[in-house]
Design a protein around this motif. Sequence first.
Motif, PDB file in Angstrom:
ATOM      1  N   VAL A  69       0.840  -1.200   0.000  1.00 57.57           N
ATOM      2  CA  VAL A  69       0.000   0.000   0.000  1.00 57.57           C
ATOM      3  C   VAL A  69       0.873   1.247   0.000  1.00 57.57           C
ATOM      4  N   GLY A  70       1.936   1.244   0.785  1.00 58.40           N
ATOM      5  CA  GLY A  70       2.843   2.391   0.809  1.00 58.40           C
ATOM      6  C   GLY A  70       3.490   2.635  -0.539  1.00 58.40           C
ATOM      7  N   LEU A  71       3.892   1.576  -1.212  1.00 58.19           N
ATOM      8  CA  LEU A  71       4.500   1.724  -2.534  1.00 58.19           C
ATOM      9  C   LEU A  71       3.506   2.286  -3.536  1.00 58.19           C
ATOM     10  N   SER A  72       2.257   1.831  -3.456  1.00 58.71           N
ATOM     11  CA  SER A  72       1.264   2.362  -4.386  1.00 58.71           C
ATOM     12  C   SER A  72       0.959   3.829  -4.083  1.00 58.71           C
ATOM     13  N   LEU A  73       1.018   4.232  -2.819  1.00 59.88           N
ATOM     14  CA  LEU A  73       0.810   5.640  -2.499  1.00 59.88           C
ATOM     15  C   LEU A  73       1.971   6.502  -2.981  1.00 59.88           C
ATOM     16  N   ILE A  74       3.184   5.987  -2.873  1.00 54.32           N
ATOM     17  CA  ILE A  74       4.345   6.741  -3.370  1.00 54.32           C
ATOM     18  C   ILE A  74       4.245   6.922  -4.875  1.00 54.32           C
ATOM     19  N   ASN A  75       3.820   5.879  -5.573  1.00 59.85           N
ATOM     20  CA  ASN A  75       3.735   5.939  -7.031  1.00 59.85           C
ATOM     21  C   ASN A  75       2.406   6.491  -7.532  1.00 59.85           C
ATOM     22  N   SER A  76       1.575   7.021  -6.640  1.00 65.23           N
ATOM     23  CA  SER A  76       0.273   7.528  -7.059  1.00 65.23           C
ATOM     24  C   SER A  76       0.383   8.787  -7.901  1.00 65.23           C
ATOM     25  N   ARG A  77       1.488   9.473  -7.803  1.00 64.27           N
ATOM     26  CA  ARG A  77       1.675  10.700  -8.582  1.00 64.27           C
ATOM     27  C   ARG A  77       2.984  10.558  -9.337  1.00 64.27           C
ATOM     28  N   ARG A  78       2.899  10.531 -10.646  1.00 59.99           N
ATOM     29  CA  ARG A  78       4.081  10.355 -11.485  1.00 59.99           C
ATOM     30  C   ARG A  78       4.432  11.657 -12.178  1.00 59.99           C
ATOM     31  N   ALA A  79       5.679  11.745 -12.600  1.00 64.15           N
ATOM     32  CA  ALA A  79       6.119  12.903 -13.365  1.00 64.15           C
ATOM     33  C   ALA A  79       5.340  12.963 -14.667  1.00 64.15           C
ATOM     34  N   GLY A  80       5.064  14.152 -15.131  1.00 63.68           N
ATOM     35  CA  GLY A  80       4.245  14.320 -16.325  1.00 63.68           C
ATOM     36  C   GLY A  80       4.917  13.819 -17.588  1.00 63.68           C
ATOM     37  N   ASP A  81       4.104  13.303 -18.467  1.00 57.83           N
ATOM     38  CA  ASP A  81       4.573  12.841 -19.757  1.00 57.83           C
ATOM     39  C   ASP A  81       4.185  13.887 -20.796  1.00 57.83           C
ATOM     40  N   VAL A  82       4.924  13.960 -21.857  1.00 58.57           N
ATOM     41  CA  VAL A  82       4.666  14.947 -22.888  1.00 58.57           C
ATOM     42  C   VAL A  82       3.508  14.470 -23.757  1.00 58.57           C
ATOM     43  N   ASP A  83       2.481  15.305 -23.896  1.00 57.92           N
ATOM     44  CA  ASP A  83       1.352  14.983 -24.765  1.00 57.92           C
ATOM     45  C   ASP A  83       1.741  15.367 -26.188  1.00 57.92           C
ATOM     46  N   LEU A  84       1.799  14.377 -27.065  1.00 62.39           N
ATOM     47  CA  LEU A  84       2.232  14.635 -28.434  1.00 62.39           C
ATOM     48  C   LEU A  84       1.148  15.278 -29.282  1.00 62.39           C
ATOM     49  N   ALA A  85      -0.106  15.200 -28.843  1.00 62.26           N
ATOM     50  CA  ALA A  85      -1.208  15.803 -29.588  1.00 62.26           C
ATOM     51  C   ALA A  85      -2.165  16.482 -28.608  1.00 62.26           C
ATOM     52  N   PRO A  86      -1.783  17.626 -28.052  1.00 64.74           N
ATOM     53  CA  PRO A  86      -2.655  18.273 -27.063  1.00 64.74           C
ATOM     54  C   PRO A  86      -3.981  18.739 -27.653  1.00 64.74           C
ATOM     55  N   GLU A  87      -4.033  18.940 -28.951  1.00 64.14           N
ATOM     56  CA  GLU A  87      -5.287  19.373 -29.570  1.00 64.14           C
ATOM     57  C   GLU A  87      -6.333  18.256 -29.588  1.00 64.14           C
ATOM     58  N   LEU A  88      -5.899  17.001 -29.389  1.00 61.40           N
ATOM     59  CA  LEU A  88      -6.829  15.877 -29.362  1.00 61.40           C
ATOM     60  C   LEU A  88      -7.301  15.530 -27.955  1.00 61.40           C
ATOM     61  N   ALA A  89      -6.843  16.264 -26.940  1.00 62.68           N
ATOM     62  CA  ALA A  89      -7.212  15.961 -25.557  1.00 62.68           C
ATOM     63  C   ALA A  89      -8.721  16.019 -25.323  1.00 62.68           C
ATOM     64  N   PRO A  90      -9.453  17.035 -25.814  1.00 61.00           N
ATOM     65  CA  PRO A  90     -10.907  17.022 -25.592  1.00 61.00           C
ATOM     66  C   PRO A  90     -11.601  15.824 -26.242  1.00 61.00           C
ATOM     67  N   ALA A  91     -11.162  15.433 -27.426  1.00 64.55           N
ATOM     68  CA  ALA A  91     -11.763  14.278 -28.099  1.00 64.55           C
ATOM     69  C   ALA A  91     -11.469  12.993 -27.327  1.00 64.55           C
ATOM     70  N   ARG A  92     -10.246  12.850 -26.808  1.00 67.91           N
ATOM     71  CA  ARG A  92      -9.906  11.667 -26.018  1.00 67.91           C
ATOM     72  C   ARG A  92     -10.732  11.610 -24.744  1.00 67.91           C
ATOM     73  N   ARG A  93     -10.906  12.761 -24.115  1.00 67.58           N
ATOM     74  CA  ARG A  93     -11.701  12.813 -22.890  1.00 67.58           C
ATOM     75  C   ARG A  93     -13.155  12.438 -23.174  1.00 67.58           C
ATOM     76  N   ARG A  94     -13.699  12.953 -24.281  1.00 60.47           N
ATOM     77  CA  ARG A  94     -15.085  12.654 -24.651  1.00 60.47           C
ATOM     78  C   ARG A  94     -15.254  11.163 -24.929  1.00 60.47           C
ATOM     79  N   TRP A  95     -14.344  10.560 -25.681  1.00 52.96           N
ATOM     80  CA  TRP A  95     -14.441   9.134 -25.980  1.00 52.96           C
ATOM     81  C   TRP A  95     -14.260   8.289 -24.718  1.00 52.96           C
TER      82      TRP A  95
END
Length: 119
Positions: A69-95
Amino acid sequence: MSYRQSSSYDPYAPSPALAPARPFNWVQWSGVALEVVGFAGFLLYITGKAGWTAPVVANGTPFMLLTVVGLSLINSRRAGDVDLAPELAPARRRWTLLTIAFCAAILGAATVITFMGDR
């Protein structure tokens, strides 16, 4: 090295695991505390089983669960990954929301059918 070992050639290659985000927030620090308590308790269990100390802990399973449980809490927040297509984020969220709603409807219908029984 084959082409499957490089993520630049294989679209299905797994991305490398990102490190936990820094600085730690309160959830991650809670995970660190659970890790320390779990590891210390399991160490007490192991030393008691080996006969090095008096058996203080009768069962080591809860302490192993604390470390997981402690390991999963430590890894609950990861460093951000680069979104290669930020303009498609609303469509991905909708789908994603449509897929979740569809699966929830199917699961709800299956639950109703199951609980109706042989009526």
